[in-house]
Design an enzyme around this catalytic site. Structure first.
Site, PDB file in Angstrom:
ATOM      1  N   LYS A 125       0.829  -1.144  -0.119  1.00  0.00           N
ATOM      2  CA  LYS A 125      -0.044   0.138   0.207  1.00  0.00           C
ATOM      3  C   LYS A 125       0.811   1.416   0.008  1.00  0.00           C
ATOM      4  O   LYS A 125       1.848   1.198   0.508  1.00  0.00           O
ATOM      5  CB  LYS A 125      -0.866  -0.036   1.342  1.00  0.00           C
ATOM      6  CG  LYS A 125      -2.203   0.969   1.326  1.00  0.00           C
ATOM      7  CD  LYS A 125      -3.286   0.031   0.276  1.00  0.00           C
ATOM      8  CE  LYS A 125      -4.640   0.840   0.199  1.00  0.00           C
ATOM      9  NZ  LYS A 125      -5.489   0.068  -0.259  1.00  0.00           N
TER      10      LYS A 125
HETATM   11  N1  GLU Z   1      -7.013   0.395  -3.587  1.00  0.00           N
HETATM   12  C1  GLU Z   1      -7.686  -1.169  -3.748  1.00  0.00           C
HETATM   13  C2  GLU Z   1      -7.943  -2.143  -2.595  1.00  0.00           C
HETATM   14  O1  GLU Z   1      -7.863  -1.512  -1.327  1.00  0.00           O
HETATM   15  C3  GLU Z   1      -7.351  -1.908  -4.972  1.00  0.00           C
HETATM   16  C4  GLU Z   1      -5.955  -2.157  -5.123  1.00  0.00           C
HETATM   17  C5  GLU Z   1      -5.321  -2.799  -6.243  1.00  0.00           C
HETATM   18  O2  GLU Z   1      -6.317  -2.953  -7.255  1.00  0.00           O
HETATM   19  O3  GLU Z   1      -4.208  -3.187  -6.328  1.00  0.00           O
HETATM   20  O4  GLU Z   1      -8.485  -2.984  -2.700  1.00  0.00           O
END
Ligand code: GLU
Length: 435
Positions: A125
């Site tokens: 993240k």
């Molecule tokens: N931000 C989204 C999540 O928390 C998608 C993450 C992604 O597709 O890599 O799942």
């Protein structure tokens, strides 16, 4: 032969098991669920220790020339929690509440999320502490490019693949992709997902998280012996996840009686016109001034008498303080970490069926996986193919978690953690420890 990391006499030692739990700290919220699942899985102490630590944490200062000619310095993080199953995957958020503890928790959740739906990815993240709503497009572009440059050593289709998250979108992903590609000297589409369709994005990606929420809500209602027709729903948060989930659930026959965003909530017992609400947000960038319902607070929305509650904004909206007042029969966690660990047992006691975040909102990363596969193959799928494959993965994953929950007589959250941790643990055992 697989390395056996288990010592026969070892027991799990949890140094901070009895420590006071900071309910607001998302990393502790993640860890307390992890601990419970690890105990039920009888995870060996070595692996238990490994999985409690993020693999890599990067913090960068991001100087940005603002439109007024002054230099501002922002702080950004990227955490790669675990990459045993594949490249790290996870979004980038721009928000004033970003902190390293939050990014660590979100990166761990991405690890469990990818494993729950069995994608060949690890979890990561990113986050930048900023208020994007107060920044111009030029400032946001410079911020995004400099942040990308700061974390470029981890990025790459085989190592770390960002995506949109809170307050970031296709346009931001286009800047990340361009910055990375310029550094590499050639176009690398698969370095990010959630890109514009024209430059290697996938059909259906923008709607995927909300669509996934709709799919698992339908599966949960089926399990609870309820029909979608006339089922009442309250949706907290009206961004990419909440608005699409509301729209698709209303098309399935549900009645969305309450919606809200950071500016306030709206209640309409006959059902809010979701298409009108989406048009309103496209016009004024928030629900402020929406006339399709009576004004209510976010707290009132969470405690409203509905069948389904769908929190789709940020962490910690359902806590030990308000969990006892929730009237919904089921909760579908569109957001990451909307329920604090302290609220879990209260919801259990009330018999509320919770589809946990790492399962409920996995539709987004699932279609991110499809996008990455399409980019690498250079061959693109129809929206129908994307949606059918998404439905298959979400339904199968829901069934697998439900089966485990029944088998171990635990709630869906614990079962989802057990499934994902056991998948990550298996790969660690097979790979062994590099020395
Ligand atoms: N931000 C989204 C999540 O928390 C998608 C993450 C992604 O597709 O890599 O799942």
């Amino acid at each position: 032969m697989a390395t056996d990391l288990r010592l026969p006499t070892d027991r799990i030692v949890r140094p901070d098991k009895d420590r006071f739990l900071d309910e607001e700290n998302p990393f502790e919220a993640m860890m307390s669920r992890f601990d419970r699942a690890a105990e039920l899985l009888d995870l060996e102490p070595g692996l238990y220790k490994v999985l409690r630590h993020p693999e890599k944490q990067i913090t960068v200062s991001i100087p940005v020339m603002m439109d007024n000619g002054e230099v501002e310095v922002f702080i950004g993080h990227r955490v790669l929690y675990n990459t045993s199953r594949g490249p790290a995957k996870g979004g980038i958020r721009f928000d004033m509440n970003v902190s390293i503890e939050e990014v660590k928790a979100l990166a761990a959740w991405m690890t469990w999320k990818c494993a729950v739906v069995n994608l060949p990815f690890g979890g990561a993240k990113g986050g930048v502490v900023c208020d994007p709503l107060k920044m111009s497009a030029g400032e946001l572009e410079r911020l995004t490019r400099r942040y990308t440059a700061g974390i470029i050593a981890t990025l790459g289709p085989d190592s770390d693949v960002p995506a949109p998250d809170v307050n970031t979108n296709e346009r931001v992903m286009a800047w990340v992709m361009d910055t990375y590609s310029m550094r590499m000297g050639h176009t690398v589409t698969a370095v990010v997902t959630g890109k514009p369709i024209e430059m290697g994005g996938s059909l259906g990606r923008r709607e995927a998280t909300g669509r996934g929420c709709m799919i698992v809500t339908k599966e949960a209602l089926k399990h609870l012996g309820m029909s979608t027709q006339g089922t009442t729903v309250a949706v907290q948060g009206f961004g990419n996840v909440g608005s699409v989930a509301a729209q698709l659930l209303s098309r399935e026959g549900c009645k969305i009686v309450a919606i809200s965003d950071r500016t306030g909530g709206y209640y309409n017992k006959n059902g809010v016109d979701i298409d009108a609400a989406i048009k309103h947000v496209q016009r004024v960038r928030s629900l402020e001034g929406f006339t399709g319902g009576d004004q209510i607070s976010n707290e009132e929305l969470l405690e409203s008498p509905v069948d389904v509650l769908l929190p789709a904004a940020l962490e910690n909206v359902i806590t030990s303080k308000n969990a006892g007042k929730i009237k919904a029969k089921m909760i579908c966690e569109g957001a990451n970490g909307p329920t604090s660990a302290g609220a879990d047992s209260i919801l259990d006691e009330k018999g509320i069926f919770v589809v946990p975040d790492i399962l409920a909102n996995a539709g987004g990363v699932t279609v991110s996986y499809f996008e990455w596969v399409q980019d690498r193959g250079g061959y693109f799928w129809t929206e129908e193919t994307v949606n059918n494959r998404l439905t298959e993965i979400m339904c199968n994953s829901f069934a697998a978690v439900l089966q485990l929950a029944k088998q171990h007589k635990v709630n869906m959250r614990t079962a989802a953690y057990m499934l994902s941790i056991s998948r990550v643990a298996t790969v660690h055992r097979l790979r062994g420890i590099y020395a």
